[in-house]
Design an enzyme around this catalytic site. Structure first.
Site, mmCIF file in Angstrom:
data_model
loop_
_atom_site.group_PDB
_atom_site.id
_atom_site.type_symbol
_atom_site.label_atom_id
_atom_site.label_comp_id
_atom_site.label_asym_id
_atom_site.label_seq_id
_atom_site.Cartn_x
_atom_site.Cartn_y
_atom_site.Cartn_z
ATOM 1 N N LEU A 36 -5.502 -19.611 -6.389
ATOM 2 C CA LEU A 36 -6.635 -20.036 -6.002
ATOM 3 C C LEU A 36 -7.222 -19.748 -4.569
ATOM 4 O O LEU A 36 -6.513 -19.478 -3.702
ATOM 5 C CB LEU A 36 -6.632 -21.779 -5.910
ATOM 6 C CG LEU A 36 -6.139 -22.227 -7.224
ATOM 7 C CD1 LEU A 36 -6.151 -23.708 -6.964
ATOM 8 C CD2 LEU A 36 -7.046 -21.681 -8.520
ATOM 9 N N HIS A 37 -8.598 -19.272 -4.642
ATOM 10 C CA HIS A 37 -9.274 -19.045 -3.437
ATOM 11 C C HIS A 37 -10.594 -19.945 -3.263
ATOM 12 O O HIS A 37 -10.769 -20.824 -4.299
ATOM 13 C CB HIS A 37 -9.589 -17.604 -3.440
ATOM 14 C CG HIS A 37 -10.356 -17.059 -4.472
ATOM 15 N ND1 HIS A 37 -11.343 -17.599 -4.968
ATOM 16 C CD2 HIS A 37 -9.801 -16.259 -5.471
ATOM 17 C CE1 HIS A 37 -11.975 -16.956 -6.057
ATOM 18 N NE2 HIS A 37 -11.051 -16.144 -6.469
ATOM 19 N N HIS A 40 -12.632 -20.444 -6.171
ATOM 20 C CA HIS A 40 -12.196 -21.592 -7.289
ATOM 21 C C HIS A 40 -12.491 -23.019 -6.852
ATOM 22 O O HIS A 40 -12.982 -24.033 -7.503
ATOM 23 C CB HIS A 40 -10.756 -21.436 -7.536
ATOM 24 C CG HIS A 40 -10.206 -20.187 -8.051
ATOM 25 N ND1 HIS A 40 -9.390 -19.381 -7.409
ATOM 26 C CD2 HIS A 40 -10.361 -19.904 -9.360
ATOM 27 C CE1 HIS A 40 -9.109 -18.341 -8.182
ATOM 28 N NE2 HIS A 40 -9.538 -18.583 -9.728
ATOM 29 N N GLY A 150 -17.616 -19.949 -12.852
ATOM 30 C CA GLY A 150 -18.285 -19.172 -11.601
ATOM 31 C C GLY A 150 -19.124 -17.995 -12.134
ATOM 32 O O GLY A 150 -18.870 -17.345 -13.083
ATOM 33 N N GLN A 156 -18.666 -13.811 -18.751
ATOM 34 C CA GLN A 156 -17.938 -14.950 -19.252
ATOM 35 C C GLN A 156 -18.662 -16.170 -19.387
ATOM 36 O O GLN A 156 -18.577 -17.242 -20.334
ATOM 37 C CB GLN A 156 -16.620 -15.243 -18.365
ATOM 38 C CG GLN A 156 -15.743 -16.174 -18.514
ATOM 39 C CD GLN A 156 -14.664 -16.438 -17.736
ATOM 40 O OE1 GLN A 156 -13.564 -15.463 -18.048
ATOM 41 N NE2 GLN A 156 -14.604 -17.133 -16.573
ATOM 42 N N MET A 187 -15.078 -13.074 -3.844
ATOM 43 C CA MET A 187 -13.607 -13.443 -3.804
ATOM 44 C C MET A 187 -13.231 -13.405 -5.126
ATOM 45 O O MET A 187 -13.808 -13.471 -6.275
ATOM 46 C CB MET A 187 -13.577 -14.977 -3.375
ATOM 47 C CG MET A 187 -13.821 -15.139 -1.794
ATOM 48 S SD MET A 187 -13.481 -16.687 -1.320
ATOM 49 C CE MET A 187 -13.922 -16.548 0.391
ATOM 50 N N SER A 189 -8.935 -13.341 -7.307
ATOM 51 C CA SER A 189 -7.556 -13.250 -7.214
ATOM 52 C C SER A 189 -6.976 -11.928 -7.159
ATOM 53 O O SER A 189 -5.883 -11.458 -6.550
ATOM 54 C CB SER A 189 -6.771 -14.192 -8.630
ATOM 55 O OG SER A 189 -7.406 -15.257 -8.485
ATOM 56 N N ARG A 190 -7.761 -10.979 -7.882
ATOM 57 C CA ARG A 190 -7.229 -9.640 -7.735
ATOM 58 C C ARG A 190 -7.391 -8.938 -6.588
ATOM 59 O O ARG A 190 -6.904 -7.976 -6.217
ATOM 60 C CB ARG A 190 -7.967 -8.963 -8.913
ATOM 61 C CG ARG A 190 -7.506 -8.938 -10.164
ATOM 62 C CD ARG A 190 -7.988 -7.986 -11.218
ATOM 63 N NE ARG A 190 -7.457 -8.413 -12.581
ATOM 64 C CZ ARG A 190 -7.980 -9.126 -13.477
ATOM 65 N NH1 ARG A 190 -9.113 -9.906 -13.313
ATOM 66 N NH2 ARG A 190 -7.423 -9.297 -14.687
#
Ligand code: AMP
Length: 286
Positions: A36-37, A40, A150, A156, A187, A189-190
């Site tokens: 999480l960042h 999220h 998001g 998506q 931002m 996760s990757r």
């Protein structure tokens, strides 16, 4: 102790949600794959604002990874994630294991036509079927009234909005703005997979997109801007541009000018990591 109640079984989740709904409470769900960042957490904040109860889900969904190495390398940081959620006082962190989601004999795929053939769908076979299948399950398991996604993953967002509508799932899909690093990088996760050195040119993707949006607002045709944009991304150190497109917001059809609500969308590879981004393009006024 993180203080966030963690549930790992679907039946426990459903029991908790039944109680809340019986009391007339509005339930929100924030589906994530963890690591999480602030992106999220902005969804969690949005959910807390309008829901009485918030469920965050953490499941690294194998069905949406078209590349086994990507699945293996995906960051997994459950304890840290729970700690980040604690200040938000979310009601449940739901962390189903693979067996809860895809038990032996699991045989159903949710597939959204049209929207999923293009952009990331064209480059990641099966990705959106995996997303649509897991999100359908998370909607049904959580029974949420509202679900927060998001705009960072714009395609998506369109896919999950469509599937909820097509399958009569009584959930309102709420889109939330992309949260960026100070230098403009979306931002993700990757981003954790980029070395310090590889991270340096990463914001160029967003910079170029903004410049192209400016060019479009001055009336230039997208066809004139696209080749130079891709060349700039590659010369910054990206190794491949999967796509750099101007598309209609509602059906993702190809545009040459923002003569209806439009979005620039791009995916490009940097040091073996695939970055995606998208921005709104102001409508061209005649
Ligand atoms: P993920 O864990 O990557 O599957 O993302 C979970 C949710 O967080 C999705 O709805 C993403 O679109 C959203 N999200 C990821 N990054 C960002 C961001 N930078 N800003 C806003 N939402 C994001």
């Amino acid at each position: 102790m993180s203080g966030v109640p963690i549930l790992r079984s679907r039946t426990d989740l459903q029991k908790a949600v039944r109680g809340w709904k019986a009391a007339g409470e509005v339930v929100g769900v924030v589906p994530t794959m963890g690591a999480l960042h602030q992106g999220h957490l902005s969804l969690v904040r949005a959910a807390k604002e309008v829901c009485d109860r918030v469920v965050v889900t953490l499941f690294v969904n194998p069905k949406q990874f078209n590349n086994p190495e990507d699945l293996e390398n995906y960051p997994r940081t459950e304890a840290g994630d729970a700690a980040k959620l604690a200040p938000f006082k979310v009601d449940v962190l739901y962390v189903p294991d693979g067996g809860q989601m895809y038990p032996d004999g699991f045989a159903t795929t949710v597939s959204v036509e049209g929207l999923t053939n293009v952009l990331c769908g064209a480059h990641r076979p099966g990705h959106f079927d995996g997303v649509a299948t897991v999100v359908t399950k998370l909607f049904l398991q959580s029974g949420a009234d509202k679900a927060f996604f998001g705009e960072k993953d714009y395609q998506q967002l369109q896919v999950v909005t469509r599937l909820a509508r097509d399958l009569d799932i009584p959930v309102e899909v709420v889109g939330c703005p992309t949260i960026r690093e100070e230098d403009g990088l979306a931002m993700s996760s990757r981003n954790l997979l980029l070395s310090d050195r590889a991270r340096i040119p990463a914001p160029v993707l967003h910079e170029v997109m903004q410049d192209v949006a400016k060019g479009l607002s001055r009336g230039k045709a997208f066809g004139e801007l696209k080749a130079a944009a891709e060349a700039r991304i590659l010369s910054a150190g990206f190794t491949k541009v999967d796509y750099f497109d101007l598309r209609a917001c509602d059906d993702l059809s190809v545009l040459d000018a923002p003569d209806r609500p439009a979005r620039l969308l791009a995916a490009a590879w940097l040091a073996g990591v695939r970055l995606i981004d998208n921005i709104a393009v102001p409508a061209l006024l005649d």
